[in-house]
Design a protein around this motif. Structure first.
Motif, short mmCIF file in Angstrom:
data_model
loop_
_atom_site.label_atom_id
_atom_site.label_comp_id
_atom_site.label_asym_id
_atom_site.label_seq_id
_atom_site.Cartn_x
_atom_site.Cartn_y
_atom_site.Cartn_z
N TYR A 120 0.84 -1.21 0.00
CA TYR A 120 0.00 0.00 0.00
C TYR A 120 0.87 1.25 0.00
N ILE A 121 1.89 1.25 0.86
CA ILE A 121 2.77 2.42 0.98
C ILE A 121 3.50 2.68 -0.34
N GLU A 122 4.06 1.62 -0.92
CA GLU A 122 4.80 1.78 -2.17
C GLU A 122 3.89 2.29 -3.28
N ASN A 123 2.67 1.77 -3.37
CA ASN A 123 1.73 2.21 -4.40
C ASN A 123 1.39 3.69 -4.24
N ASP A 124 1.20 4.14 -3.01
CA ASP A 124 0.87 5.55 -2.77
C ASP A 124 2.06 6.46 -3.06
N ILE A 125 3.27 5.99 -2.74
CA ILE A 125 4.47 6.77 -3.06
C ILE A 125 4.62 6.89 -4.57
N THR A 126 4.42 5.78 -5.28
CA THR A 126 4.51 5.78 -6.74
C THR A 126 3.50 6.74 -7.35
N ALA A 127 2.30 6.79 -6.74
CA ALA A 127 1.24 7.69 -7.23
C ALA A 127 1.43 9.13 -6.73
N LYS A 128 2.51 9.35 -5.94
CA LYS A 128 2.81 10.66 -5.35
C LYS A 128 1.69 11.16 -4.43
N ASP A 129 0.95 10.22 -3.86
CA ASP A 129 -0.07 10.56 -2.88
C ASP A 129 0.60 10.48 -1.50
N TYR A 130 1.37 11.50 -1.18
CA TYR A 130 2.21 11.46 0.03
C TYR A 130 1.40 11.54 1.32
N SER A 131 0.27 12.20 1.28
CA SER A 131 -0.56 12.28 2.48
C SER A 131 -1.11 10.90 2.83
N LYS A 132 -1.57 10.17 1.82
CA LYS A 132 -2.11 8.83 2.06
C LYS A 132 -0.99 7.88 2.50
N ALA A 133 0.16 8.00 1.84
CA ALA A 133 1.30 7.16 2.21
C ALA A 133 1.72 7.42 3.65
N SER A 134 1.70 8.69 4.03
CA SER A 134 2.08 9.07 5.39
C SER A 134 1.20 8.38 6.43
N GLY A 135 -0.10 8.31 6.15
CA GLY A 135 -1.02 7.65 7.07
C GLY A 135 -0.69 6.18 7.26
N TRP A 136 -0.35 5.49 6.16
CA TRP A 136 0.01 4.07 6.25
C TRP A 136 1.33 3.89 6.99
N ILE A 137 2.27 4.81 6.76
CA ILE A 137 3.58 4.71 7.42
C ILE A 137 3.43 4.79 8.93
N LEU A 138 2.60 5.71 9.39
CA LEU A 138 2.38 5.85 10.83
C LEU A 138 1.81 4.57 11.43
N LYS A 139 0.99 3.87 10.66
CA LYS A 139 0.43 2.60 11.12
C LYS A 139 1.48 1.49 11.05
#
Length: 241
Positions: A120-139
């Motif tokens: 999930y994190i990698e997909n969001d980073i690839t899509a440059k959706d950093y806010s969404k990626a940030s949420g997954w990283i915290l989890k």
């Protein structure tokens, strides 16, 4: 006198039995039968008991049930956030497992779950959706014993969201942790994936802020562990060579 002595022995035996954690055979059977909704209900019941709420295994089985429900789906509104609830349950299990002994038989599940989150994190980073990626990283912090990669990545997403102060603080913390690591051989594939992704993203942020030497130095710190990885090698050659 004999009756009194017998009663005392009976009470002691009862107290001893109550003090011992159950083996959770009922949860194992429910999981084997793929009865995941009942599994979550019974496991949750254990987690609410005063003598069980600090045990890792009820939370582990709760996480297993919720994860399976998140994959198969259900019409029950209670499970609409099954995946995120599974993260919380697994995080609690790992926190309760102080010496790592209770969850050794469940490594495969933990690594599978970690990998799903890393994807999930990698997909969001690839899509440059950093806010969404940030949420997954915290989890992700909650379900790993190796947070260094997540810290690098957390810093990178903060940088992308114009929080350069927050990014630099996290990168310094991550760099200190990285300096203490001599091998990642026993890490899960997800932890290795997050470390690589975190370092590569951080290096790109350094380049964006015209700090190429810092990017090179950082990449060299992990190069020994990813020399067989084609994606890492390509990025390394692009920046370092």
């Amino acid at each position: 006198m004999k009756r009194t002595f017998g009663l005392i022995l009976f009470l002691i035996a009862g107290l001893t039995a109550n003090a011992q954690a159950p083996n959770y055979d009922d949860l194992k059977i429910l999981y084997a039968d793929a009865n995941y909704e009942k599994l979550t209900k019974v496991a949750e019941g254990y987690t609410l008991k005063e003598d069980q709420k600090k045990n890792a295994l009820p939370f582990l089985w709760l996480a297993k049930g919720l994860y399976k429900i998140s994959l198969s789906g259900t019409d029950d509104e209670k499970y609409k956030n099954a995946y995120k609830d599974a993260i919380a349950a697994l995080g609690k299990a790992m926190k309760n497992d102080k010496d790592g002994s209770q969850l050794t038989d469940h490594t495969e599940f933990i690594e599978e779950f970690q990998f799903s989150m890393a994807t999930y994190i990698e997909n969001d980073i690839t899509a440059k959706d950093y806010s969404k990626a940030s949420g997954w990283i915290l989890k992700y912090y909650k379900i790993t014993k190796n947070p260094v990669g997540a810290k690098f990545l957390d810093g990178a997403t903060k940088y992308r969201k114009a929080d350069k102060g927050g990014a630099n603080t996290l990168w310094k913390e991550a760099d200190l942790l990285l300096g203490k690591i001599t091998s990642i051989e026993d890490w899960s594939e997800a932890d290795k994936m997050i470390l690589q992704l975190g370092v590569l993203q951080t290096a790109e942020c350094y380049l964006a802020s015209k700090q190429k030497e810092k990017a090179k130095t950082l990449l060299n710190k992990i190069a020994q562990w990813y020399e067989e990885d084609a994606d890492f090698k390509a990025k390394y050659d692009e920046i370092v060579n």
